[in-house]
Design a protein around this motif. Sequence first.
Motif, short mmCIF file in Angstrom:
data_model
loop_
_atom_site.label_atom_id
_atom_site.label_comp_id
_atom_site.label_asym_id
_atom_site.label_seq_id
_atom_site.Cartn_x
_atom_site.Cartn_y
_atom_site.Cartn_z
N MET A 217 33.26 81.22 -19.98
CA MET A 217 31.34 81.15 -20.56
C MET A 217 30.57 81.55 -19.22
O MET A 217 29.02 81.84 -19.94
N PHE A 218 31.25 81.67 -17.80
CA PHE A 218 30.19 82.37 -16.94
C PHE A 218 30.81 83.09 -16.28
O PHE A 218 29.40 83.95 -16.02
N GLU A 219 31.94 83.84 -16.71
CA GLU A 219 32.48 85.01 -16.32
C GLU A 219 31.99 85.62 -17.33
O GLU A 219 31.36 87.49 -16.71
N ASN A 220 31.85 86.16 -18.58
CA ASN A 220 31.50 86.52 -19.62
C ASN A 220 31.38 85.93 -20.70
O ASN A 220 31.90 85.84 -22.03
N PRO A 221 30.09 85.63 -21.11
CA PRO A 221 29.57 84.72 -21.75
C PRO A 221 29.55 85.41 -23.23
O PRO A 221 29.57 84.91 -24.11
N LEU A 222 29.14 87.20 -23.54
CA LEU A 222 29.78 87.20 -24.80
C LEU A 222 30.99 87.50 -25.09
O LEU A 222 30.84 87.02 -26.40
N TYR A 224 32.84 84.83 -24.46
CA TYR A 224 32.73 83.26 -24.74
C TYR A 224 32.08 82.64 -25.91
O TYR A 224 32.54 81.95 -27.31
N ALA A 225 31.38 83.64 -25.99
CA ALA A 225 30.73 82.96 -27.93
C ALA A 225 31.28 83.77 -29.24
O ALA A 225 31.55 82.88 -29.84
N LYS A 226 32.04 85.00 -29.09
CA LYS A 226 32.92 85.31 -30.30
C LYS A 226 34.11 84.45 -29.62
O LYS A 226 34.62 83.89 -31.03
N MET A 227 34.55 83.71 -28.63
CA MET A 227 35.74 82.31 -29.12
C MET A 227 35.23 81.72 -29.14
O MET A 227 36.29 80.55 -30.01
N THR A 228 33.87 80.85 -29.41
CA THR A 228 33.87 79.53 -29.83
C THR A 228 32.37 79.70 -30.98
O THR A 228 32.50 78.48 -32.02
N GLU A 229 32.28 80.81 -31.84
CA GLU A 229 30.87 80.95 -32.28
C GLU A 229 31.39 81.25 -33.87
O GLU A 229 32.26 82.90 -33.38
N ARG A 230 31.00 81.31 -35.03
CA ARG A 230 31.52 82.06 -35.91
C ARG A 230 31.32 82.94 -36.79
O ARG A 230 29.43 83.31 -36.03
N SER A 231 31.63 84.67 -36.95
CA SER A 231 30.81 85.40 -37.64
C SER A 231 31.16 85.57 -38.84
O SER A 231 32.22 85.66 -38.46
N GLU A 232 30.65 85.83 -39.29
CA GLU A 232 31.10 86.55 -41.02
C GLU A 232 31.02 87.57 -41.39
O GLU A 232 31.86 87.58 -42.41
N ASN A 236 38.35 86.76 -38.51
CA ASN A 236 38.87 85.56 -36.76
C ASN A 236 38.38 85.84 -35.78
O ASN A 236 39.19 85.14 -34.76
N SER A 237 36.58 85.54 -35.69
CA SER A 237 36.34 85.04 -34.41
C SER A 237 35.97 83.66 -34.92
O SER A 237 36.64 82.54 -35.35
N ALA A 238 35.74 83.10 -33.36
CA ALA A 238 36.13 81.80 -33.22
C ALA A 238 36.82 80.72 -33.00
O ALA A 238 37.49 80.07 -34.34
N PRO A 239 38.42 81.58 -32.54
CA PRO A 239 39.43 80.61 -32.75
C PRO A 239 39.79 79.04 -32.47
O PRO A 239 40.00 78.66 -32.89
#
Length: 651
Positions: A217-222, A224-232, A236-239
């Motif tokens: 979340m601090f090294e690479n916020p982008l 991190y967002a892909k790991m946590t936030e769902r993309s329509e 396979n987003s937000a595992p």
Amino acid sequence: VSVLYCGLQKDSMLRRCGPRAASKRVMPPSRGGGRGSKHVRGTRAASKPLRVAYGAADFAHIRNGGYWWRDNSAFLEHVVDGAQHQMLLRPPRFGKSLFASMLRCYVDIDEKRKFNKLFGGTDIATVPDDQHRNQYHVMKFDFSIDSITRTAADIHEAFRENIRESVLDFAEQYGIDVTDTAVPTVMLKRAVSRVRREGGKVFVIVDEYDRFANKLMFENPLQYAKMTERSEDDANSAPLRAFFETLKATNVRSFTTGATPIALSDSSGWNCCVNLTHSPAFGTVCGLREHDVHGVLDQIVDNASDRQKVFALMQRIYNGYRFPAKDGVSEPLFNTQMCLFFFDRWLLPEDTVFRANVLGRWSQDPERADLRELVDPNLKTGENVMRVIAKHPQLPLLQTSLASTSGRAVAKVNEAFRLRELLDEASPDSVHRLGSFMFHHGLVTLAAPIRTAQGVELGAPNEITMPNRGVDDPLHGLLPRMSAMLASWKPDVEDTITRPTPEKVWRLVSHITRQVSTKYDRNFMEVGLQALLEYALRKLSRVSRAFTVTCETEYDGGVRRSDVRLQAGTSVLILELKRLRPDDGKQADVFGLKDEDLDRPRTFENDKIAASGKGLWPPKTVRVTPTEAVECHTIEKLRDNALLQATDYGN
């Protein structure tokens, strides 16, 4: 894992007390009564010496090996009788993983035959006819994933592979036929269905759920967002979110441990989970109590006067962590890993100097105790955590309060908050987010049971987290004199940026560093100096408005990343911080030397002679292109100043 014995023992004696030691556990003495206080004082002369499993988090290993541990098994009853999904957050190295391992042994159907060996004589063994005891198939997950050098796709794949391997291990342990698929959450559902079809139950234990996320979340916020936030647009987003949503939709019980609620809050897929972190019933579930520490000291320190000296020093440095409890706040708790680290060193037969210092000058003058010798280096607060705290605009408010006579700051400790809420400087609740973040990382703790509309009182747990007493972290000793210095000093930073010279830059840097009572030696982290400079320069920028400060900024198309970047108009000055240590073999890189160039012992002067012969010394002013014209100056004075110099070259 260091296996340590009290006193000097012959090898034959060590072998004799190995297997048999597991049959009789060592419990702390009773100081005021209560559960978990069953040990009898005066056992230092017993035939079985105390054994400390420093660094171990495997409950079965500790019990089978006869190691000392604190009996907190009574809390298992609250967990198994509680909600379907539960979560416990505690600061790093506080004993969460060991508790999770004990829970696994307690509910695992495969451990039924070993129950008496693992839990005989413990508090939980006295609970009659527990319907949850050894009744579950246990699926274990540990999300300690290396996320620093990977792309988003690589991290996603590593996370899915972690889940996949855990499910396959579960299937192999219990003899379950599970088809290996490309979607590990599907495998998880199928494995649970197979168990339930046979009349079984599944208990999922997720240890350190946010270990990889806290780095990401601090090294690479982008990423991190892909790991946590769902993309329509991406199925396979937000595992991380998909994993917890799977647990929510699957008929299992679960117990999750971690440090902060941020990753789960950002995932938004785990709103069914009961957070035990602030539950009064779990105030003392992790950490060591006073009578636990006394119980160990009774066995390893022979003299009563010496025991009191050792306890007083440990109490000053390791004690003071408080969590919500039935009476408001818990009794002050000791950090588990810190205490085990101390016991580990004390029991080393060859470490006579350490024991002499503890009983001698450190006890006589605690203010001069060498914390680097008393603090486990594995317990340093993460660099990313310290960077976020150091640059947060509300840090002066909290730190000034903590450094005041009362030593108290008031803030609301939030049970759930998102990363963007923590980093939102404009939010009126930002001070509460920062206080919560520091609380979850063990940098502040509850100081009083009284709650007001403004929040609760927070304080520094002990001397490790007090201003001017820190070891390596940039937060420690950062602010006690900084605000006064900045109020009376108005350097021309704009001139330094637009017309830089080594002298101007060094004057700016050295004036800041001289305000802080921190020892700049080989143990001081590079990020600590960066956070110190960033904090002071940010405050100055808010006063002058003539320049801006950013850190960890990418340039040259992402190829380079600056430590500290100052900009005034179109002029940019980049400060790149490097630490040279004589034992890491990297100082030759600074001069561009090769191994064949070095025919003398490694010292700075010899390296400089070799570099001069190659035309590499003195360093030249260079230009970095094409994105920005930046004049980079190697500040020779840094080498000779006390800021980076200790007893030898490299610091």
